[in-house]
Scaffold this active site. Structure first.
Site, PDB file in Angstrom:
ATOM      1  N   LYS A  83       2.395 -16.522   2.907  1.00 16.22           N
ATOM      2  CA  LYS A  83       0.958 -17.069   2.987  1.00 16.22           C
ATOM      3  C   LYS A  83       0.993 -17.299   1.688  1.00 16.22           C
ATOM      4  O   LYS A  83       0.814 -17.332   0.827  1.00 16.22           O
ATOM      5  CB  LYS A  83      -0.426 -16.520   3.037  1.00 16.22           C
ATOM      6  CG  LYS A  83      -1.298 -17.040   4.295  1.00 16.22           C
ATOM      7  CD  LYS A  83      -2.329 -15.482   3.974  1.00 16.22           C
ATOM      8  CE  LYS A  83      -3.225 -15.603   5.025  1.00 16.22           C
ATOM      9  NZ  LYS A  83      -4.107 -14.856   4.699  1.00 16.22           N
TER      10      LYS A  83
HETATM   11  C1  E4P Z   1      -7.544 -15.326   7.274  1.00  9.92           C
HETATM   12  O1  E4P Z   1      -5.628 -15.884   7.078  1.00  9.92           O
HETATM   13  C2  E4P Z   1      -8.286 -15.283   5.411  1.00  9.92           C
HETATM   14  O2  E4P Z   1      -7.768 -14.906   4.630  1.00  9.92           O
HETATM   15  C3  E4P Z   1      -9.016 -14.694   6.041  1.00  9.92           C
HETATM   16  O3  E4P Z   1      -9.734 -14.883   7.500  1.00  9.92           O
HETATM   17  C4  E4P Z   1     -10.927 -14.745   4.949  1.00  9.92           C
HETATM   18  O4  E4P Z   1     -12.029 -14.680   5.525  1.00  9.92           O
HETATM   19  P1  E4P Z   1     -13.475 -14.191   4.266  1.00  9.92           P
HETATM   20  O5  E4P Z   1     -13.366 -15.971   4.223  1.00  9.92           O
HETATM   21  O6  E4P Z   1     -14.512 -13.339   5.563  1.00  9.92           O
HETATM   22  O7  E4P Z   1     -12.770 -13.503   3.525  1.00  9.92           O
END
Ligand code: E4P
Length: 214
Positions: A83
């Site tokens: 990521k």
């Molecule tokens: C996933 O890849 C993201 O990091 C996550 O969905 C972020 O979610 P949030 O905005 O609830 O922190």
């Protein structure tokens, strides 16, 4: 649309993997922090629990550091995906990693332009954030739908992961857009199986069964 879990909590993942619905998992540094463990501890365990991709996020913010971290992270398991934040150094890292056959998930995407650039750099996945856009009065679900439509229009093979999901409505709406994957927090996943009429219907069936017994 495939279901991923958006958590680094191994116990939570275990229970939903048993339901047969979870294909992959996404984590980020905040989710790792909430799990009370380290990335080095949880990623190998999660990668062994699911068949599909497990996203582990890099901490470096310059290309060289990101690439170095990525090369280490992919040694953990075949299904680890890197990521990478949607910043210029991140795109450079994505290009290098794609050439090495390392899969990436470009995260923190808030516009179609960012999604296009990440895809053209060679991202395997892009993650537009729905909830955080809704928070600033922008329609996050519509962004997901627009990215899916545009990628189809141009034959772009990068898959779209709907991220930052806050409720069932988000899941059901992105499902209609043709989105490839939704990464869903445990709380929302738990709500998705529930319906009052299912509970009422089952109670009636069981009561009638008792009445029909000779
Ligand atoms: C996933 O890849 C993201 O990091 C996550 O969905 C972020 O979610 P949030 O905005 O609830 O922190």
């Amino acid at each position: 649309m495939k279901i991923f879990m958006d958590t680094a909590n191994v116990e939570e993942i275990k229970s939903y993997v048993d339901w047969g619905v979870v294909y992959g998992v996404t984590t980020n540094p905040s989710l790792i922090m909430k799990s009370g463990r380290t990335q080095a501890e949880v990623i190998p365990e999660i990668a062994a629990m699911v068949e599909g991709p497990v996203s582990a996020e890099v901490i470096a913010t310059e290309c060289e550091g990101m690439v170095k971290e990525a090369r280490e992270l992919v040694k953990i398991a075949d299904n680890v995906v890197i990521k990478i934040p949607c910043i210029p150094e991140g795109l450079k890292a994505v290009k290098i990693l794609a050439a090495e056959g390392i899969k990436t998930n470009v995260t923190l995407i808030f516009s179609m332009s960012q999604a296009l650039m990440a895809a053209r750099a060679g991202a395997t996945y892009v993650s537009p954030f729905i909830g955080r856009l809704d928070d600033i009065g922008v329609d996050g679900v519509q962004l997901v739908a627009n990215i899916v439509t545009a990628f189809e229009l141009y034959g772009i093979e990068t898959e779209v992961i709907a991220a930052s999901i806050r409720n069932i409505e988000h899941v059901e709406k992105v499902m209609l857009s043709g989105c490839h994957i939704a990464t869903i927090p445990t709380k929302v996943l738990a709500q998705m199986i529930k319906h009052d009429l299912t509970d009422k219907g089952l109670a009636t069936f069981l009561a009638d069964y008792e009445k029909s017994k000779k």
